[in-house]
Design a protein around this motif. Structure first.
Motif, short mmCIF file in Angstrom:
data_model
loop_
_atom_site.label_atom_id
_atom_site.label_comp_id
_atom_site.label_asym_id
_atom_site.label_seq_id
_atom_site.Cartn_x
_atom_site.Cartn_y
_atom_site.Cartn_z
N GLY A 9 9.74 -19.33 -14.72
CA GLY A 9 9.45 -19.54 -13.31
C GLY A 9 10.44 -18.69 -12.52
O GLY A 9 10.67 -17.53 -12.85
N ASN B 73 2.66 -17.14 -22.98
CA ASN B 73 2.60 -18.21 -23.98
C ASN B 73 1.31 -18.09 -24.80
O ASN B 73 0.58 -17.10 -24.70
N TRP B 74 1.05 -19.09 -25.63
CA TRP B 74 -0.07 -19.01 -26.58
C TRP B 74 -1.42 -19.03 -25.90
O TRP B 74 -2.44 -18.74 -26.52
N ASN B 75 -1.45 -19.39 -24.62
CA ASN B 75 -2.69 -19.31 -23.86
C ASN B 75 -2.75 -18.04 -23.02
O ASN B 75 -3.63 -17.89 -22.17
N ILE C 267 -0.69 -17.15 -20.73
CA ILE C 267 -0.14 -17.38 -19.39
C ILE C 267 1.27 -16.78 -19.32
O ILE C 267 2.07 -16.98 -20.23
N VAL D 54 4.84 -16.88 -18.59
CA VAL D 54 5.73 -18.03 -18.41
C VAL D 54 7.19 -17.62 -18.23
O VAL D 54 8.00 -18.39 -17.71
N CYS E 233 -3.15 -26.42 -26.07
CA CYS E 233 -1.83 -25.83 -26.32
C CYS E 233 -1.93 -24.38 -26.82
O CYS E 233 -0.92 -23.67 -26.87
N ARG F 234 10.49 -26.39 -11.58
CA ARG F 234 9.41 -26.38 -12.57
C ARG F 234 9.16 -25.00 -13.17
O ARG F 234 9.14 -24.00 -12.47
N GLY F 235 8.96 -24.97 -14.47
CA GLY F 235 8.49 -23.79 -15.17
C GLY F 235 7.32 -24.21 -16.06
O GLY F 235 6.93 -25.38 -16.05
N THR F 236 6.76 -23.27 -16.78
CA THR F 236 5.66 -23.59 -17.69
C THR F 236 6.14 -23.39 -19.12
O THR F 236 6.75 -22.37 -19.44
N GLY G 187 5.82 -23.16 -23.42
CA GLY G 187 5.03 -22.34 -24.35
C GLY G 187 3.67 -22.94 -24.63
O GLY G 187 2.70 -22.21 -24.90
#
Lengths: 334, 334
Positions: free
Chosen positions: A12, A318-320, A322, A324, B106, B183-185, B187
């Motif tokens: 973020g 990430n694995w989707n 996105i 991050v 996920c 906030r972050g996202t 994995g």
């Protein structure tokens, strides 16, 4: 001294992790052009000095005797990803000298390239020493021994005549002593010696300018670095920093990674040698550092500098898929 | 403040790399028992707080409704290695709620366990979301939604009712605000919030002592941590630090790793919660740090403390099986 933070990892908008380190850039006269952090600290260069370790391979006449070109010379300087083209070329080099993979003493490991590992597993095969990231260097070692009539068995050991040649070459080029007091063992079993970071930068400034080297060695040095710049895939592989940075400016940037966060590099047009170490050994940060320092040195070429600056700020998905996180060089490079 | 060096990496007799960080240990009253480095720094706990995030799974009655025992509860708190036993158990959890792997949001990745990846590749299969290291947590999430009658689609998003439940739980247990500003996202696509390291330690001190939690929550917390300690393989996997540390003293140590060099832990017999972060995000160093702090706290049990101290000093071998490097906690843990 405590080295400065050179790269931050953001999640973020917040800093999640931070990497300290040291970097130094010197010219052919040994003058420091840029530095951050402690350049006197002893650093194990690991694989970052493979181009220096490959000098005897060229100087001995072995490379010519076996008819090797840019691809083989680049592989001799490589930490490759174990992709099929790498393993096959190492095997072909050995075959030219009448040898096979069993001559290699680097040990076997699965390819670092994930797709190559999956393909190898699906084929039902297991990895051999040819897939070891150092197999090109080791193939060049045993080819050189063969050419010189030195028995290659045990060539990884410090007391072997060939390792003595490598050590003498490293001392001459870097100007730093290599002995029992600063010796460790590398991942591929050969000795590695901790020397001040500035000596590594000086060594690559000499390699790229020829200053302080005799004519024969200067020629061999330029030939090896030119081969790496001409065949950057052989030096590393798919999606690897070394390959991508050298591809970004063909013939204008030489870079070589070493384990535990090391990079050695050179910029021929500026006659500069570069060495850096990420304190904590992180490859991701070392990659951002080398891209950032190259972007600074090559600021005169706006398009190239911009490409390099972008490489210094990779975005992590990430694995989707996105976005991050991302890496960001600090103001130390400004 | 600059955090101290907590772990050094040696090659031969020389320090090759160094890792800085912060660690804090607090009791059930929130009193600091041990600290090194800055415990006020905000840290993304990542997967280290999965046991807290799993509270709604137990408190809602979902875990009981679907007949889940220690194994499923442990997997709900896990960052597993994607070994067959992990993927199969996640699939079985989903099946109990009438769901399949397609309910997981996920993302898919190859198992972190290398042997599992090779076996999966050789079988001709590809990885699914079940192999994602977070698949147990996500299975628990969708089972909880299902049990509560909440539509699970989009359950990873910050605005989803289930993520609000998780956030409220995290705030109550850690005592730290969780909002858009921190906030972050993660994995696995769910939100992760940076909170002071000491709040993470306090949260686990509360989890293990029940102090400051209502009776229902205290019971759920102990049940989840007991499940992890009873089934440590489900929490991580073969050759993983979490599994090995919990196996070293069954029922006496709870540990959970988080990405980017985080660990949260608890020692029930001492009523202590622990949180640490390696500044640079290195897992190898965080593993040595958690073993070192546990060895210190459990010094009263000489045999156990010695086992933990040994785990804090792993030896690294190269591809020929030669010992070439090692990790060493610094005097900060003395």
């Amino acid at each position: 001294m405590t080295n400065p933070v050179l790269v931050e990892v953001l999640r973020g908008d917040l800093v999640e992790s931070a990497h300290r380190g040291a970097v130094i850039v010197v010219d052919g006269d040994g003058k420091t052009v840029f530095a951050a952090g402690d350049a006197d600290q002893p650093v194990f260069p690991r694989s970052a000095v493979k181009a220096i370790q490959a000098l005897p391979f060229v100087e001995s006449g072995a490379a010519d005797a076996y008819g090797f070109g840019d691809r083989e010379l680049a592989l001799a300087c490589a930490s490759h990803s174990g992709e099929p083209a790498h393993a096959e070329l190492a095997n072909a080099m050995l075959a030219r000298a009448g040898l096979g993979p069993d001559a290699l003493e680097c040990g076997a490991h699965w390819p670092s390239n994930h797709a190559a590992t999956i393909a190898l597993a699906r084929s039902g095969a297991s990895p051999s020493a040819l897939h070891n990231n150092c197999s090109g260097k080791h193939s060049a070692f045993v080819c050189t021994c063969r050419h010189l009539g030195i028995a290659h068995l045990g060539y990884v050991r410090p007391e072997h005549r060939f390792q003595q040649m490598i050590r003498e070459t490293m001392e001459a080029v870097t100007g730093a002593p290599h002995n029992e007091t600063n010796r460790g063992t590398d991942g591929c079993s050969i000795p590695t010696f901790a020397v001040p970071l500035q000596n590594l930068a000086r060594g690559f400034a000499r390699m790229v300018t020829g200053n302080g080297l005799d004519a024969e060695r200067a020629k061999a040095a330029r030939r090896l670095m030119s081969a790496c710049m001409a065949e950057p895939f052989q030096v590393a592989g798919t999606d690897r920093a070394d390959t991508e940075l050298m591809q970004a400016a063909p013939g204008r940037i030489f870079v070589k990674v070493g384990a535990e966060g090391v990079f050695c590099a050179a910029v021929p047009e500026l006659g500069l040698g570069i060495a850096l170490k990420c304190d904590d050994g992180a490859g991701r940060a070392a990659e951002a550092m080398i891209a950032a320092v190259l972007a600074r040195l090559l600021a005169g070429d706006e398009a190239l500098s911009s490409t390099l600056a972008k490489a210094a700020r990779p975005v992590l998905k990430n694995w989707n898929g996105i976005e991050v996180a991302s890496l960001r060089p600090t103001s130390a490079f400004a």
